[in-house]
Structures are given as C-alpha cells and as structure tokens.
Enzyme design. Structure first.
Site, PDB file in Angstrom:
ATOM      1  N   HIS A  21      -5.694  11.556  -2.521  1.00  0.00           N
ATOM      2  CA  HIS A  21      -5.225  10.378  -1.800  1.00  0.00           C
ATOM      3  C   HIS A  21      -3.950  10.694  -1.022  1.00  0.00           C
ATOM      4  O   HIS A  21      -3.324  11.738  -1.208  1.00  0.00           O
ATOM      5  CB  HIS A  21      -4.951   9.221  -2.771  1.00  0.00           C
ATOM      6  CG  HIS A  21      -6.183   8.552  -3.279  1.00  0.00           C
ATOM      7  ND1 HIS A  21      -6.963   9.087  -4.280  1.00  0.00           N
ATOM      8  CD2 HIS A  21      -6.779   7.388  -2.918  1.00  0.00           C
ATOM      9  CE1 HIS A  21      -7.984   8.282  -4.526  1.00  0.00           C
ATOM     10  NE2 HIS A  21      -7.892   7.239  -3.716  1.00  0.00           N
ATOM     11  N   LYS A  63       0.386   6.486  -2.434  1.00  0.00           N
ATOM     12  CA  LYS A  63      -0.286   5.847  -3.561  1.00  0.00           C
ATOM     13  C   LYS A  63       0.597   5.934  -4.798  1.00  0.00           C
ATOM     14  O   LYS A  63       1.073   7.021  -5.152  1.00  0.00           O
ATOM     15  CB  LYS A  63      -1.635   6.520  -3.821  1.00  0.00           C
ATOM     16  CG  LYS A  63      -2.485   5.841  -4.902  1.00  0.00           C
ATOM     17  CD  LYS A  63      -3.886   6.439  -4.943  1.00  0.00           C
ATOM     18  CE  LYS A  63      -4.714   5.828  -6.062  1.00  0.00           C
ATOM     19  NZ  LYS A  63      -4.854   4.366  -5.927  1.00  0.00           N
TER      20      LYS A  63
END
Length: 254
Positions: A139, A143
């Site tokens: 990701h 995040k």
C-alpha cells in the site's frame, strides 16, 4: 421508488471524497451529507445509510452514533478486531428500527474492489491444496495500519480452509528472527506489509508445493476501483439487518 438518502463520514479523505462523487453519480441514491474530521454528525441530515471511511480510532464511535439513530452503515475503515465487533453486535441488539422499520444493518468491508473479493475467494478455494502459503500486501505510505484489513481477512479465510481440510501448520524452520523479518503471523499465516510511494492497494497470495507455485494477485491502481462495491453495499445493506463482515456475503462470493 424513493431515492436512498446517503451520508458520507470521512468525506474529506481520499476514499471519502471518491465516495461522495460516486454517490452523487449513482442512480437511486441521493447525497444528503458529507462530514469531515471534527464535524458534528447530528442526525446525519436524515440519512438512510451512512458510508463510514475514516480512521480506526474514530470508526467505532462514528458507527455507534449511526446505529443509535437507526441508520444503516457501510464501513470501509479497518481495525475492527473481535472486541470491537462484539461491542457492535451489542449496540445493534439495542438499536431502534431503521427508517424503513427493519433492523439496522452494518457492513464491515475490508475491501470493496470486486477483484479483491474474488482474489480472497480464489485464495480460500486454493488453500486446501498447498503445503505453504504467505500473503504480501502493498500500500501507499500514508496508510496508518498494518497489516491491511484485506490481508487479515485473507489470512483468516485461508486458515479456516486449511483447518477444515485437516492440514498441518505451514512448514517453517525459522527459529531465529529477532528483527521480525518473517513478518506478522495471523491465524498461522505469515503476512508481510510493504509501504511504498506510488502504490494504492495491492495484494498477492503465494501458494507453494514441491515443484510448483501458484500466485493470486490483485491490484487497485485508483480508488475509483472501490466505488462499484461501495454503491452495491449502500443499496444492499438495508436488506441485511445485523452485522455482516465482508461484502462478498452480499454478492454471493463466500
């Protein structure tokens, strides 16, 4: 038919702003409220359904606020462990009826991308046939939680499938790993988290037997990939009173 009135909580975030646009563009839905961090939610402008896309620390309070007012909730925020889910079930038991007179429905969705749901379904189907398995999720560096909700959900599905098939633990001779190079262990499945600028949301599941490997991978290159699932969830949540974990249950993929 009357439009479904929708409020988005977390509307100033990346996912939230995308959800606002998706709701505004969807037939049969009407955006009645868009709430950012610190906004007073009040009665959520009379919404039938709230889409909750915030951060793990704020999500349980936001969802409880909706449930107490008889508002269905579609939750894309991660961090919902067993204790939080148990508390939410108690809140749902005490909730007033929804605007349509049915019980309040809450969906906790680790991932809204249809391809990601299929990836998890395929991984669960493959799990009984392989000796080894590991999950790698990748990701963007903004995040805040690791591993991702999707990775945790995938590991749980794989572990259940392996247990039902009577498989032993995944083989691993590691006895010395002071720095945690082998990653996290969720339900006996190793999960590795990568955070890299330029990524959005990606996951691969690696299965291994002697002489062969199967890789199942899903990539979301834009947050728009999550929106068909968000809209499907908004349309279906009122038909599923109580708590549901995983959009795949709405779509018949479980």
């Amino acid at each position: 038919m009357t439009d479904i009135k929708v409020a988005v909580i977390g509307a100033s975030g990346r996912m939230g702003s995308e959800a606002v646009r998706a709701v505004e563009a969807a037939d049969g839905l009407r955006l009645v409220g868009a709430y950012g961090s610190g906004d007073d939610l009040g009665d959520l402008a009379g919404a039938d359904v709230a889409v909750e896309l915030t951060v793990p620390a704020a999500s349980p309070g936001n969802v409880a606020h909706c449930v107490e007012r008889g508002i269905h909730v579609v939750v894309g925020t991660t961090g919902w462990d067993d204790a939080r889910l148990s508390a939410l079930k108690d809140q749902l038991d005490a909730a007033p009826p929804s605007s349509s007179g049915t019980g309040v429905g809450v969906l906790i969705a680790p991932n809204f991308a249809i391809g990601a749901l299929l990836m998890m379904s395929f991984a669960a189907k493959a799990a009984p046939y392989f000796e080894s398995v590991e999950v790698i999720e990748l990701h963007h560096p903004n995040k805040v939680d690791a591993p991702s909700g999707t990775a945790a959900r995938t590991a749980g599905l794989i572990a259940t499938a392996r247990e039902e098939a009577g498989l032993p633990s995944v083989p691993d001779a590691t006895t010395h790993d002071p720095d945690g190079a082998r990653g996290a262990e969720l339900s006996g499945i190793r999960v590795h988290s990568v955070r890299l600028r330029g990524l959005v949301a990606h996951q691969e599941v690696l299965f291994g037997n002697v002489g062969e490997q199967l890789t199942i991978r899903h990539d979301s290159f834009e947050r728009a990939s999550f929106m068909p699932g968000v809209i499907a969830a908004v349309r279906a949540v009122a038909d599923h009173p109580g708590l549901t974990v995983g959009l795949e249950k709405y779509l018949g993929l479980d």
